[in-house]
Design an enzyme around this catalytic site. Structure first.
Site, PDB file in Angstrom:
ATOM      1  N   LYS A  45      29.111 -18.091  -9.069  1.00 23.30           N
ATOM      2  CA  LYS A  45      28.605 -19.253  -8.306  1.00 23.30           C
ATOM      3  C   LYS A  45      27.124 -19.488  -8.622  1.00 23.30           C
ATOM      4  O   LYS A  45      26.442 -18.585  -9.160  1.00 23.30           O
ATOM      5  CB  LYS A  45      28.801 -18.999  -6.811  1.00 23.30           C
ATOM      6  CG  LYS A  45      28.028 -17.804  -6.266  1.00 23.30           C
ATOM      7  CD  LYS A  45      28.461 -17.458  -4.842  1.00 23.30           C
ATOM      8  CE  LYS A  45      27.676 -16.268  -4.312  1.00 23.30           C
ATOM      9  NZ  LYS A  45      28.205 -15.808  -3.008  1.00 23.30           N
ATOM     10  N   TYR A  81      -6.568 -22.635  -6.419  1.00 21.64           N
ATOM     11  CA  TYR A  81      -6.667 -23.450  -5.208  1.00 21.64           C
ATOM     12  C   TYR A  81      -7.145 -22.638  -4.014  1.00 21.64           C
ATOM     13  O   TYR A  81      -6.786 -21.458  -3.864  1.00 21.64           O
ATOM     14  CB  TYR A  81      -5.299 -24.051  -4.876  1.00 21.64           C
ATOM     15  CG  TYR A  81      -4.866 -25.166  -5.810  1.00 21.64           C
ATOM     16  CD1 TYR A  81      -5.607 -26.337  -5.909  1.00 21.64           C
ATOM     17  CD2 TYR A  81      -3.712 -25.038  -6.570  1.00 21.64           C
ATOM     18  CE1 TYR A  81      -5.197 -27.359  -6.754  1.00 21.64           C
ATOM     19  CE2 TYR A  81      -3.296 -26.059  -7.412  1.00 21.64           C
ATOM     20  CZ  TYR A  81      -4.051 -27.223  -7.502  1.00 21.64           C
ATOM     21  OH  TYR A  81      -3.647 -28.221  -8.329  1.00 21.64           O
TER      22      TYR A  81
HETATM   23  C1  LIG Z   1      28.353 -14.410  -3.173  1.00 19.59           C
HETATM   24  C2  LIG Z   1      29.629 -13.722  -2.767  1.00 19.59           C
HETATM   25  C3  LIG Z   1      30.046 -12.542  -3.409  1.00 19.59           C
HETATM   26  C4  LIG Z   1      29.165 -11.784  -4.377  1.00 19.59           C
HETATM   27  O1  LIG Z   1      28.221 -11.065  -3.629  1.00 19.59           O
HETATM   28  P1  LIG Z   1      27.158 -10.050  -4.305  1.00 19.59           P
HETATM   29  O2  LIG Z   1      26.485  -9.439  -3.143  1.00 19.59           O
HETATM   30  O3  LIG Z   1      26.256 -10.887  -5.135  1.00 19.59           O
HETATM   31  O4  LIG Z   1      27.934  -9.091  -5.115  1.00 19.59           O
HETATM   32  C5  LIG Z   1      31.296 -12.041  -3.107  1.00 19.59           C
HETATM   33  N1  LIG Z   1      32.095 -12.652  -2.192  1.00 19.59           N
HETATM   34  C6  LIG Z   1      31.719 -13.752  -1.532  1.00 19.59           C
HETATM   35  C7  LIG Z   1      32.625 -14.346  -0.533  1.00 19.59           C
HETATM   36  C8  LIG Z   1      30.465 -14.315  -1.779  1.00 19.59           C
HETATM   37  O5  LIG Z   1      30.071 -15.396  -1.096  1.00 19.59           O
END
Ligand SMILES: *Cc1c(COP(=O)(O)O)cnc(C)c1O
Length: 345
Positions: A34, A242
């Site tokens: 994702k 800044y």
């Molecule tokens: C993002 C996500 C993962 C992966 O999690 P990590 O902590 O990055 O390994 C797995 N399952 C779901 C439902 C997620 O939203």
């Protein structure tokens, strides 16, 4: 000539982490890609993970699934964690995506459009997405995967982990023959009774430790590096950047580096941020600005065109994230489109 700021992705390290996770859990790894593989580039990362044996991927959004399908072709299974949103079934079906159904309404939406392969999320205590165990549906045609998500997997001492595991085992028992997926990155290392049938890691594939700190078992994958644009000698008493965010208490050599918050170098990197430059860790001084940041390189031989590392093999991702008051996930996904992704391996 590399771009002034680059995010280099070591695909061999990605592959190594995939196999480390596989060996640790003893079951299949279904990578979570994702958010464009946490900013590293889902098309390139998933293609390499497929070459390493991955056959099933998870994305969050339908649009991410559509892009991944176009990149990978017909072979892999792609699950969409958002599920089947209202009016979305046709898009999911035409890209051969499998929604992870979270509610009765999503299930109805999917089935009314003809259904097909899909997953189901059981909420075992996070109260985020998914059916409460007592509301979970009867088994139905097309259901081929059931998952739940740990709330505290980065903390092995947290008693909620075992409660969620036991709740998941009980709930998944109502769906014989489906793939049971429970462990995210942290969960992979909680023990064999967390593995079930398929692991679902994200951050450990991309070089983040399972407990939010560098971990010997996980190799760094992403390197954010930036070129030195100018080196200047700042007299004692003068300020840098800044709002006079840094005032030199003695003469200082300052390197102005080609990366700022428009590249994803969070303003919260100062005052605790460090970069690796000329073999040493040196502080980011003053305010991070949009396109540049300043590094104190006093006493170092640093010249224009040298590169500083904001995270990578020498400045660990989790340490950089902690210094900026955040987590590896946010640091990686903050790297903006301005920074070219460069693939190695
Ligand atoms: C993002 C996500 C993962 C992966 O999690 P990590 O902590 O990055 O390994 C797995 N399952 C779901 C439902 C997620 O939203």
């Amino acid at each position: 000539m590399p771009a002034p700021a680059t995010l280099t992705v070591d695909l061999n390290a990605l592959a190594a982490n995939f196999h480390t996770l596989e060996a640790a859990g003893g079951v299949a790894v279904h990578p979570v890609v994702k958010a464009d593989s946490y900013g590293l580039g889902a098309a390139a990362c998933a293609a390499r993970l497929m070459a390493e044996g991955a056959r099933t991927f998870f994305v969050a959004r339908t649009s991410e699934g559509e892009r991944l399908r176009a990149a990978l072709g017909a072979a892999p299974a792609i699950y969409v964690l958002d599920g089947c949103l209202t009016g979305r079934a046709a898009r999911l079906r035409s890209a051969d995506l499998r929604p992870v159904l979270n509610t009765g309404a999503q299930q109805s939406e999917w089935q009314a459009a003809g259904g097909g392969p899909c997953g189901l999320q059981i909420d075992t205590g996070m109260n985020r997405l998914g059916f409460r165990p007592e509301d979970a549906p009867e088994p139905f045609a097309g259901l081929d995967l059931v998952l739940s998500h740990l709330a505290c997997a980065d903390d092995p001492a947290e008693p909620m982990n075992a409660r969620q595991r036991d709740a998941f085992a009980a709930a998944a028992g109502h769906y014989p023959g489906t793939v049971r997926s429970f462990a995210n990155s942290g969960g992979v290392f909680l023990g064999p009774d967390y593995a079930f049938d398929a692991l679902r890691p994200g951050v450990c594939l991309y070089g983040g430790g399972p407990e939010g700190r560098p971990d010997d078992r996980i190799r760094p994958v992403a390197t954010l590096a930036a070129e030195v644009l100018q080196v200047r000698e700042v007299p004692a008493g003068e300020s840098v950047g800044y709002s006079r965010g840094f005032i030199a208490s003695r003469p200082a050599r300052i390197a102005t580096c080609a990366t700022g918050y428009a590249d994803g170098v969070l303003r919260s990197y100062s005052p605790r941020g460090l970069v690796f430059v000329a073999g040493e860790m040196r502080p980011i001084v003053g305010r991070v600005s949009m396109d540049v940041c300043a590094v104190d390189v006093s006493g170092l031989e640093v010249t224009v065109g040298d590169r500083v590392e904001l995270f990578g093999a020498n400045r660990m991702l989790d340490d950089a994230a902690n210094a900026a008051g955040t987590i590896a996930y946010e640091l990686l996904t903050s790297v903006t489109a301005r920074v070219p992704r460069v693939y190695a391996g």
